[in-house]
Motif scaffolding. Structure first.
Motif, mmCIF file in Angstrom:
data_model
loop_
_atom_site.group_PDB
_atom_site.id
_atom_site.type_symbol
_atom_site.label_atom_id
_atom_site.label_comp_id
_atom_site.label_asym_id
_atom_site.label_seq_id
_atom_site.Cartn_x
_atom_site.Cartn_y
_atom_site.Cartn_z
ATOM 1 N N UNK A 35 -7.208 15.142 8.479
ATOM 2 C CA UNK A 35 -7.327 14.038 9.586
ATOM 3 C C UNK A 35 -6.785 12.629 8.331
ATOM 4 N N UNK A 36 -6.197 11.854 8.202
ATOM 5 C CA UNK A 36 -5.961 10.448 7.124
ATOM 6 C C UNK A 36 -5.653 9.391 8.070
ATOM 7 N N UNK A 37 -5.471 8.296 8.063
ATOM 8 C CA UNK A 37 -5.470 7.758 8.560
ATOM 9 C C UNK A 37 -5.073 6.096 7.975
ATOM 10 N N UNK A 38 -2.899 6.170 7.715
ATOM 11 C CA UNK A 38 -2.132 5.477 7.379
ATOM 12 C C UNK A 38 -2.263 3.781 7.579
ATOM 13 N N UNK A 39 -2.463 2.781 6.995
ATOM 14 C CA UNK A 39 -2.893 1.476 7.650
ATOM 15 C C UNK A 39 -1.157 1.109 6.816
ATOM 16 N N UNK A 40 -0.297 0.320 7.287
ATOM 17 C CA UNK A 40 0.469 0.217 6.824
ATOM 18 C C UNK A 40 2.061 1.333 6.440
ATOM 19 N N UNK A 41 3.279 0.661 7.237
ATOM 20 C CA UNK A 41 4.311 1.734 6.534
ATOM 21 C C UNK A 41 5.454 1.344 6.416
ATOM 22 N N UNK A 42 5.225 0.585 5.356
ATOM 23 C CA UNK A 42 6.029 -0.041 4.283
ATOM 24 C C UNK A 42 5.869 0.964 2.320
ATOM 25 N N UNK A 43 6.781 0.338 1.983
ATOM 26 C CA UNK A 43 7.090 0.843 1.314
ATOM 27 C C UNK A 43 6.453 2.148 -0.008
ATOM 28 N N UNK A 44 4.963 1.401 0.253
ATOM 29 C CA UNK A 44 4.520 2.176 -0.873
ATOM 30 C C UNK A 44 3.219 3.894 -0.094
ATOM 31 N N UNK A 45 4.441 3.223 0.758
ATOM 32 C CA UNK A 45 3.275 4.570 1.978
ATOM 33 C C UNK A 45 4.696 5.619 2.019
ATOM 34 N N UNK B 143 0.413 0.074 11.619
ATOM 35 C CA UNK B 143 0.969 -1.588 11.739
ATOM 36 C C UNK B 143 1.982 -1.963 12.360
ATOM 37 N N UNK B 144 1.731 -3.593 12.169
ATOM 38 C CA UNK B 144 2.502 -4.129 13.743
ATOM 39 C C UNK B 144 3.782 -4.099 13.554
ATOM 40 N N UNK B 145 4.333 -3.637 13.220
ATOM 41 C CA UNK B 145 5.578 -3.371 13.044
ATOM 42 C C UNK B 145 6.272 -1.682 13.078
ATOM 43 N N UNK B 146 5.437 -1.939 14.912
ATOM 44 C CA UNK B 146 6.018 -0.470 15.456
ATOM 45 C C UNK B 146 7.142 0.085 14.705
ATOM 46 N N UNK B 147 8.191 -1.156 14.683
ATOM 47 C CA UNK B 147 9.799 -0.312 15.078
ATOM 48 C C UNK B 147 9.712 0.718 13.801
ATOM 49 N N UNK B 148 9.324 0.492 12.807
ATOM 50 C CA UNK B 148 8.843 0.342 11.631
ATOM 51 C C UNK B 148 8.532 1.881 11.032
ATOM 52 N N UNK B 149 7.541 1.460 11.937
ATOM 53 C CA UNK B 149 6.210 2.894 11.890
ATOM 54 C C UNK B 149 7.031 3.894 12.068
ATOM 55 N N UNK B 150 7.690 3.784 13.739
ATOM 56 C CA UNK B 150 7.953 4.393 14.057
ATOM 57 C C UNK B 150 8.723 5.392 13.645
#
Ligand SMILES: NC(=O)c1ccc[n+]([C@@H]2O[C@H](COP(=O)([O-])OP(=O)(O)OC[C@H]3O[C@@H](n4cnc5c(N)ncnc54)[C@H](O)[C@@H]3O)[C@@H](O)[C@H]2O)c1
Length: 475
Positions: free
Chosen positions: A83-93, A122-129
């Motif tokens: 189980x892992x949590x990702x913080x940030x849904x951007x380019x690096x991830x 990620x506060x940018x929920x749409x990007x994460x989704x």
């Protein structure tokens, strides 16, 4: 930090006049380059078939290599979920066209069906989704189909269920939101408060706040150490086979590094993120980007005497600093926040060696031009093109000939993730392969060096402007 390999320095010095090995640099852990396994070689014949959701993967393109999915060795040894949590849904991830980075891809290959991303914060929920939806359309669906999206860590903690308890956090949010002790910019401390001792992977640079906050980074490092947290920072170039071969040559020949000479010339035409061009947002190209080569320089040269750092810059408003292919509107950035085109720095290492670094914003096209040379008595180790196709040129005593070593199937992004996970799972069949190569504290020192370079260049810029003004005749 993982246990380190013994080095020649572990023994006492033998007599006056005997050669002294490189100081801190060769004390740091290293990995036998032949033992860094590329991710497409992670196969054994006895591995059971992966479940259907992880089979028949399409090949995935990376700058380093084209891979197709093969279940990792770890899968045969451990069957429980990771189980892992990702913080940030951007380019690096999740990857982008800008480069080979994409942590989720490496996690999928390392852990196979065991990977469970329990939350994406990620506060940018749409990007994460959106990135999760894309993953769920592919063969790696099982890692993401139950991933929950949260705006903040607190929301995740409030809604935590026992089965989603994480083993590790990967922090890939922008550095301006981390690396300090201040509320809202202290994600590492918040994670450790709720999950003491949990493993952390943190992207570089550790922060981008003002330089008077650097000490806070060291406090974060202390908390990480005090919690005995397995922590790795994303200076992935340390994991290049070429870099580890350089380390091996230095260690095996008991060399003292005399100088490091690094050049980082980015392809500015391909950098279309307005924040990157704005020092008040990204802290400038040395801190945000050149940091990789400042870190590599330290990896070979050892600790820097920060008081010795001197630097010069070519600024955006000087004639030679004009760029014709900018893909951002620089006029929208306040003049005082625009970035220099060239920054050149030198410093003394505590060992007495000299460091030299130049960052250049001049190339167009896509590929960067980066080189690092390390000199020791009789030796020149020259690393060329580490981002695209690493080549190592080695000149040794007794011969003017340069040996050429190529590393066509190397992926340092995979190696850094693989080593970190092996440490978490305590898989250490061979201690040489399980060395975390950059601790949080080490990364803080690289961050400190980059700030020292920026400040030195700004000081000399101001002095130069002042001197020029004084000599310009008034009308
Ligand atoms: N090692 C490498 O070669 C490499 C390559 C690319 C990026 N990076 C590093 O990774 C980090 C992220 O870069 P990126 O390119 O992915 O940026 P990005 O802008 O593509 O993505 C960042 C994401 O973080 C989210 N975010 C913002 N504030 C947040 C917060 N408080 N908590 C959680 N998420 C938050 C944003 O909404 C965004 O989705 C940077 O430190 C960058 O330097 C490293």
């Amino acid at each position: 930090m993982a246990s380190r390999r013994p080095s020649a320095l572990d023994g006492p010095m033998t007599g006056v006049g005997s050669r002294r090995a490189s100081e801190l640099s060769s004390r740091r852990p290293s990995i036998d380059p032949s033992k860094l396994v590329p991710m497409d070689k992670f196969s054994v014949s006895s591995i059971p078939e992966p479940p259907p959701s992880f089979s028949s993967s399409p090949p995935v393109h990376s700058h380093y290599k084209t891979y197709s999915f093969v279940p990792p060795v770890a899968m045969t040894l451990l069957v429980h979920d990771f189980n892992v949590v990702f913080v940030g849904a951007g380019n690096i991830m999740f990857g982008s066209d800008e480069g080979p980075w994409n942590h989720s891809f490496r996690f999928e290959h390392k852990l196979g069906p065991r990977l469970k991303v329990v939350a994406l914060i990620d506060p940018a929920v749409d990007r994460a989704t959106a990135v999760l939806a894309k993953k769920c359309e592919t063969f790696v669906r099982s890692a993401y189909e139950n991933t929950r999206v949260f705006r903040t860590l607190d929301d995740f903690v409030k809604n935590l269920s026992k089965k989603d308890t994480p083993r590790a956090f990967v922090i890939g949010s922008p550095p301006m939101y981390r690396g300090t002790t201040q509320p809202g910019r202290d994600i590492e401390l918040q994670i450790l408060k709720h999950f003491p001792g949990i493993a952390l992977f943190v992207e570089k640079p550790v922060a981008t706040g003002p330089s008077n906050e650097i000490e806070e980074g060291f406090k974060v490092a202390k908390t990480i150490n005090d919690n005995a947290t397995i922590c790795s920072v994303g200076y992935m170039l340390r994991y290049l086979k070429a870099v580890q071969m350089m380390k091996q040559i230095i260690d095996e020949n008991n060399l003292t590094v005399m100088t490091t000479i690094a050049r980082y010339a980015c392809a500015y035409e391909a950098i279309a993120k307005p924040d990157w061009w704005n020092k008040s947002k990204s802290a400038g190209p040395i801190i945000e980007q050149g940091t990789h080569f400042c870190d590599l320089s330290r990896y070979f040269g050892g600790e820097v005497d920060i008081s010795t750092v001197v630097a010069h810059s070519l600024e955006w408003d000087e004639n030679a600093g004009h760029l014709s292919k900018l893909n951002v509107d620089e006029t929208a950035i306040p003049p005082e926040d625009r970035i220099p085109r060239v920054t050149s720095a030198t410093w003394k290492y505590e060992s007495g060696a000299v460091g030299n670094f130049i960052h250049v914003v001049a190339l167009q096209g896509h590929d960067y031009s980066c080189e690092l040379e390390v000199y020791a008595d009789g030796y020149q180790l020259k690393l060329v093109n580490p981002y695209v196709q690493p080549v190592l040129y080695v000149r040794k005593p007794g011969n003017d000939h340069e040996e050429v070593h190529k590393f066509p199937d190397d992926d340092p992004f995979f190696s850094e993730i693989s080593v970190w996970i092996d440490n978490i799972e305590d898989i250490e069949e061979d201690p040489d392969t399980a060395q975390i190569l950059c601790s949080y504290e080490d990364a803080c020192r690289s961050y400190q060096l980059t700030w020292a370079i920026r400040e030195a260049s700004e000081r000399s810029r101001d002095e130069h402007r002042k001197a020029k003004k004084a000599t310009t005749p008034t009308a």
